[in-house]
Write a protein that holds these residues in place. Sequence first.
Motif, PDB file in Angstrom:
ATOM      1  N   LEU A   1       0.836  -1.203   0.000  1.00 11.31           N
ATOM      2  CA  LEU A   1       0.000   0.000   0.000  1.00 11.31           C
ATOM      3  C   LEU A   1       0.867   1.249   0.000  1.00 11.31           C
ATOM      4  CD1 LEU A   1      -2.728  -1.015   2.613  1.00 11.31           C
ATOM      5  CD2 LEU A   1      -2.681  -1.435   0.145  1.00 11.31           C
ATOM      6  N   PRO A   2       0.753   2.082  -1.020  1.00  5.93           N
ATOM      7  CA  PRO A   2       1.523   3.331  -1.026  1.00  5.93           C
ATOM      8  C   PRO A   2       0.865   4.379  -0.125  1.00  5.93           C
ATOM      9  CG  PRO A   2       0.201   3.152  -3.025  1.00  5.93           C
ATOM     10  CD  PRO A   2      -0.022   1.889  -2.252  1.00  5.93           C
ATOM     11  N   PHE A   3       1.605   4.894   0.821  1.00  5.28           N
ATOM     12  CA  PHE A   3       1.091   5.959   1.672  1.00  5.28           C
ATOM     13  C   PHE A   3       2.258   6.815   2.139  1.00  5.28           C
ATOM     14  CE2 PHE A   3       1.738   2.200   4.276  1.00  5.28           C
ATOM     15  CZ  PHE A   3       2.490   2.672   5.343  1.00  5.28           C
ATOM     16  N   ARG A   4       1.969   8.029   2.523  1.00  2.00           N
ATOM     17  CA  ARG A   4       3.005   8.983   2.905  1.00  2.00           C
ATOM     18  C   ARG A   4       3.700   8.531   4.190  1.00  2.00           C
ATOM     19  NH1 ARG A   4       1.275  15.155   3.112  1.00  2.00           N
ATOM     20  NH2 ARG A   4       0.943  14.596   0.912  1.00  2.00           N
TER      21      ARG A   4
ATOM     22  N   SER B   1       7.482 -10.436  -2.206  1.00  2.00           N
ATOM     23  CA  SER B   1       7.961 -11.469  -3.124  1.00  2.00           C
ATOM     24  C   SER B   1       6.855 -11.998  -4.039  1.00  2.00           C
ATOM     25  CB  SER B   1       8.564 -12.636  -2.332  1.00  2.00           C
ATOM     26  OG  SER B   1       7.561 -13.337  -1.612  1.00  2.00           O
ATOM     27  N   LEU B   2       5.587 -11.662  -3.744  1.00  2.00           N
ATOM     28  CA  LEU B   2       4.483 -12.121  -4.581  1.00  2.00           C
ATOM     29  C   LEU B   2       4.452 -11.324  -5.888  1.00  2.00           C
ATOM     30  CD1 LEU B   2       1.671 -12.450  -1.872  1.00  2.00           C
ATOM     31  CD2 LEU B   2       3.201 -14.227  -2.754  1.00  2.00           C
ATOM     32  N   PRO B   3       4.064 -11.950  -6.994  1.00  2.00           N
ATOM     33  CA  PRO B   3       4.027 -11.252  -8.288  1.00  2.00           C
ATOM     34  C   PRO B   3       3.038 -10.086  -8.288  1.00  2.00           C
ATOM     35  CG  PRO B   3       3.892 -13.635  -8.590  1.00  2.00           C
ATOM     36  CD  PRO B   3       3.721 -13.377  -7.121  1.00  2.00           C
ATOM     37  N   ASP B   4       3.456  -8.960  -8.866  1.00  2.00           N
ATOM     38  CA  ASP B   4       2.568  -7.799  -8.960  1.00  2.00           C
ATOM     39  C   ASP B   4       1.352  -8.090  -9.830  1.00  2.00           C
ATOM     40  OD1 ASP B   4       4.303  -6.334  -7.384  1.00  2.00           O
ATOM     41  OD2 ASP B   4       5.446  -5.585  -9.110  1.00  2.00           O
ATOM     42  N   GLU B   5       1.515  -8.995 -10.790  1.00  2.00           N
ATOM     43  CA  GLU B   5       0.430  -9.270 -11.735  1.00  2.00           C
ATOM     44  C   GLU B   5      -0.817  -9.806 -11.031  1.00  2.00           C
ATOM     45  OE1 GLU B   5       3.493 -10.256 -12.019  1.00  2.00           O
ATOM     46  OE2 GLU B   5       4.234  -9.151 -13.776  1.00  2.00           O
ATOM     47  N   MET B   6      -0.631 -10.551  -9.943  1.00  2.00           N
ATOM     48  CA  MET B   6      -1.797 -11.087  -9.225  1.00  2.00           C
ATOM     49  C   MET B   6      -2.648  -9.955  -8.668  1.00  2.00           C
ATOM     50  SD  MET B   6      -0.660 -14.492  -7.115  1.00  2.00           S
ATOM     51  CE  MET B   6       0.175 -13.515  -5.870  1.00  2.00           C
ATOM     52  N   PHE B   7      -2.018  -8.964  -8.101  1.00  2.00           N
ATOM     53  CA  PHE B   7      -2.748  -7.857  -7.487  1.00  2.00           C
ATOM     54  C   PHE B   7      -3.333  -6.932  -8.554  1.00  2.00           C
ATOM     55  CE2 PHE B   7       0.327  -9.343  -4.397  1.00  2.00           C
ATOM     56  CZ  PHE B   7      -0.443  -9.457  -3.254  1.00  2.00           C
ATOM     57  N   GLU B   8      -2.611  -6.761  -9.669  1.00  2.00           N
ATOM     58  CA  GLU B   8      -3.144  -5.938 -10.760  1.00  2.00           C
ATOM     59  C   GLU B   8      -4.397  -6.579 -11.341  1.00  2.00           C
ATOM     60  OE1 GLU B   8       0.005  -5.456 -13.516  1.00  2.00           O
ATOM     61  OE2 GLU B   8       1.221  -4.205 -12.181  1.00  2.00           O
ATOM     62  N   ALA B   9      -4.366  -7.909 -11.534  1.00  3.67           N
ATOM     63  CA  ALA B   9      -5.542  -8.611 -12.052  1.00  3.67           C
ATOM     64  C   ALA B   9      -6.706  -8.510 -11.071  1.00  3.67           C
ATOM     65  CB  ALA B   9      -5.198 -10.070 -12.310  1.00  3.67           C
ATOM     66  N   ALA B  10      -6.410  -8.590  -9.771  1.00  3.13           N
ATOM     67  CA  ALA B  10      -7.470  -8.481  -8.767  1.00  3.13           C
ATOM     68  C   ALA B  10      -8.088  -7.093  -8.782  1.00  3.13           C
ATOM     69  CB  ALA B  10      -6.900  -8.797  -7.387  1.00  3.13           C
ATOM     70  N   ARG B  11      -7.250  -6.052  -8.929  1.00  5.03           N
ATOM     71  CA  ARG B  11      -7.790  -4.697  -8.990  1.00  5.03           C
ATOM     72  C   ARG B  11      -8.666  -4.500 -10.217  1.00  5.03           C
ATOM     73  NH1 ARG B  11      -2.697  -3.331  -6.658  1.00  5.03           N
ATOM     74  NH2 ARG B  11      -1.731  -3.165  -8.732  1.00  5.03           N
ATOM     75  N   ILE B  12      -8.264  -5.080 -11.327  1.00  5.09           N
ATOM     76  CA  ILE B  12      -9.070  -4.976 -12.554  1.00  5.09           C
ATOM     77  C   ILE B  12     -10.424  -5.650 -12.358  1.00  5.09           C
ATOM     78  CG2 ILE B  12      -9.223  -5.735 -14.964  1.00  5.09           C
ATOM     79  CD1 ILE B  12      -6.182  -5.374 -15.124  1.00  5.09           C
ATOM     80  N   ASP B  13     -10.435  -6.755 -11.600  1.00  5.39           N
ATOM     81  CA  ASP B  13     -11.691  -7.471 -11.335  1.00  5.39           C
ATOM     82  C   ASP B  13     -12.536  -6.796 -10.268  1.00  5.39           C
ATOM     83  OD1 ASP B  13     -11.080  -9.356 -13.212  1.00  5.39           O
ATOM     84  OD2 ASP B  13     -10.240 -10.797 -11.793  1.00  5.39           O
TER      85      ASP B  13
ATOM     86  N   CYS C   1     -11.520  -6.065  -7.008  1.00  4.63           N
ATOM     87  CA  CYS C   1     -11.225  -6.447  -5.616  1.00  4.63           C
ATOM     88  C   CYS C   1     -10.656  -5.252  -4.859  1.00  4.63           C
ATOM     89  CB  CYS C   1     -10.210  -7.596  -5.589  1.00  4.63           C
ATOM     90  SG  CYS C   1     -10.870  -9.164  -6.165  1.00  4.63           S
ATOM     91  N   GLY C   2     -11.191  -4.999  -3.690  1.00  3.16           N
ATOM     92  CA  GLY C   2     -10.667  -3.933  -2.852  1.00  3.16           C
ATOM     93  C   GLY C   2      -9.423  -4.378  -2.097  1.00  3.16           C
ATOM     94  N   ILE C   3      -8.896  -3.459  -1.284  1.00  4.84           N
ATOM     95  CA  ILE C   3      -7.657  -3.736  -0.550  1.00  4.84           C
ATOM     96  C   ILE C   3      -7.842  -4.910   0.399  1.00  4.84           C
ATOM     97  CG2 ILE C   3      -6.054  -2.802   1.155  1.00  4.84           C
ATOM     98  CD1 ILE C   3      -6.497  -0.060  -0.091  1.00  4.84           C
TER      99      ILE C   3
ATOM    100  N   ARG D   1      -7.054 -10.597   2.006  1.00  7.85           N
ATOM    101  CA  ARG D   1      -7.643 -11.822   2.553  1.00  7.85           C
ATOM    102  C   ARG D   1      -7.581 -12.992   1.585  1.00  7.85           C
ATOM    103  NH1 ARG D   1     -13.877 -11.426   3.205  1.00  7.85           N
ATOM    104  NH2 ARG D   1     -13.621 -11.778   0.955  1.00  7.85           N
ATOM    105  N   ASP D   2      -7.916 -12.742   0.298  1.00 11.38           N
ATOM    106  CA  ASP D   2      -8.082 -13.836  -0.658  1.00 11.38           C
ATOM    107  C   ASP D   2      -6.854 -14.104  -1.517  1.00 11.38           C
ATOM    108  OD1 ASP D   2     -10.629 -14.020   0.311  1.00 11.38           O
ATOM    109  OD2 ASP D   2     -11.550 -12.882  -1.328  1.00 11.38           O
ATOM    110  N   ILE D   3      -5.926 -13.141  -1.595  1.00 10.40           N
ATOM    111  CA  ILE D   3      -4.775 -13.333  -2.472  1.00 10.40           C
ATOM    112  C   ILE D   3      -3.468 -13.359  -1.679  1.00 10.40           C
ATOM    113  CG2 ILE D   3      -3.453 -12.360  -4.390  1.00 10.40           C
ATOM    114  CD1 ILE D   3      -6.037 -11.162  -5.433  1.00 10.40           C
ATOM    115  N   ALA D   4      -3.250 -12.330  -0.880  1.00 12.27           N
ATOM    116  CA  ALA D   4      -1.961 -12.218  -0.193  1.00 12.27           C
ATOM    117  C   ALA D   4      -1.779 -13.297   0.873  1.00 12.27           C
ATOM    118  CB  ALA D   4      -1.830 -10.826   0.416  1.00 12.27           C
ATOM    119  N   VAL D   5      -2.726 -13.391   1.801  1.00 12.73           N
ATOM    120  CA  VAL D   5      -2.566 -14.326   2.927  1.00 12.73           C
ATOM    121  C   VAL D   5      -2.448 -15.784   2.469  1.00 12.73           C
ATOM    122  CG1 VAL D   5      -3.706 -15.272   4.971  1.00 12.73           C
ATOM    123  CG2 VAL D   5      -3.622 -12.795   4.616  1.00 12.73           C
ATOM    124  N   PRO D   6      -3.316 -16.286   1.553  1.00 13.00           N
ATOM    125  CA  PRO D   6      -3.170 -17.697   1.150  1.00 13.00           C
ATOM    126  C   PRO D   6      -1.823 -18.015   0.506  1.00 13.00           C
ATOM    127  CG  PRO D   6      -5.320 -16.865   0.514  1.00 13.00           C
ATOM    128  CD  PRO D   6      -4.528 -15.677   0.968  1.00 13.00           C
ATOM    129  N   ASN D   7      -1.151 -17.008  -0.055  1.00  9.32           N
ATOM    130  CA  ASN D   7       0.105 -17.264  -0.736  1.00  9.32           C
ATOM    131  C   ASN D   7       1.327 -17.142   0.172  1.00  9.32           C
ATOM    132  OD1 ASN D   7      -0.159 -17.633  -3.870  1.00  9.32           O
ATOM    133  ND2 ASN D   7      -1.690 -16.098  -3.319  1.00  9.32           N
TER     134      ASN D   7
END
Length: 284
Positions: A105-108, A169-181, A183-185, A190-196
């Motif tokens: 998450l990008p934040f100041r 270490s997780l691929p950025d593509e997984m999160f980009e695809a989730a955002r396109i679909d 999926c919120g933060i 919950r469904d992508i980061a933690v299981p991996n």
Amino acid sequence: MTSTASTASNAALRRGAVHLMLAALSLLTLFPLLWMLSAAFTPNELITQRAFRLWPEEASLSNFRIAGEKHPIWWWLFNSVLTASAITLGKLAISLPAGYAFARLPFRGRRFLFGLVIATMSFPAVLAIIPTYIAVVKIQAFDTYSAMIVPSIPYIGFYVFYFRQAFRSLPDEMFEAARIDGCGIWKQFRDIAVPNVLPAIAALSVISFMGAWNIYLWGQLVLEDSARKTLTTGIAMFADVDGADTPWGPLMATSLLSVLPVLGLFLLAQRYIVQAFSSGTVEK
């Protein structure tokens, strides 16, 4: 050809000698545990009268009965499981989302705050014992489970660091695809980061549980009632009460109780621990 065979033979001999030495050192290291196991099932009056045996000829559960009559060891076991589990869950509840936030998450001020988290790792926990003890007494939490659990949770600098590296270490593509679909933060977490990163979670859960299980100094300070003590702090009562006539059989039986849960947990999660520390969690 002869030279090659001789070199291979010498290498095999060296490996064999190294393995033999390591086996001998392993047995030397394991001897106190073997003695504890044998003494736990040897009648107390026979422990100092007979030579060491891997398994006693007259195995008995009397030491556990005697230990239970002298002290509330089963309450100690329950307290140890309760406090270690609560501390572990508390550490994971804070460090998992914190590690994800620092990684994804990008934040100041992200780098600055993460630096502060890492800086906490350089301060020994013992430095905070006196002010924490004063705070526990002032809020009237002395001799409670909360006094044992809550102050032990905030020491999570390493956990946040490790989870951050695991999430990065997780691929950025997984999160980009989730955002396109859509999926919120929270859903991505919950469904992508933690299981991996389950191996990392399992590894740090075992490390946290073992660390919480072995807390001694803090437990001696804030736990006064015998029924609220953990196994780690309660074992000391054998020497305190009995002095020079320490009952080694009941003491070893209680010590065995303090070892088995942690050993069992480690064996169950061993595969995940090896996978976590051998996988790539190095920052990209």
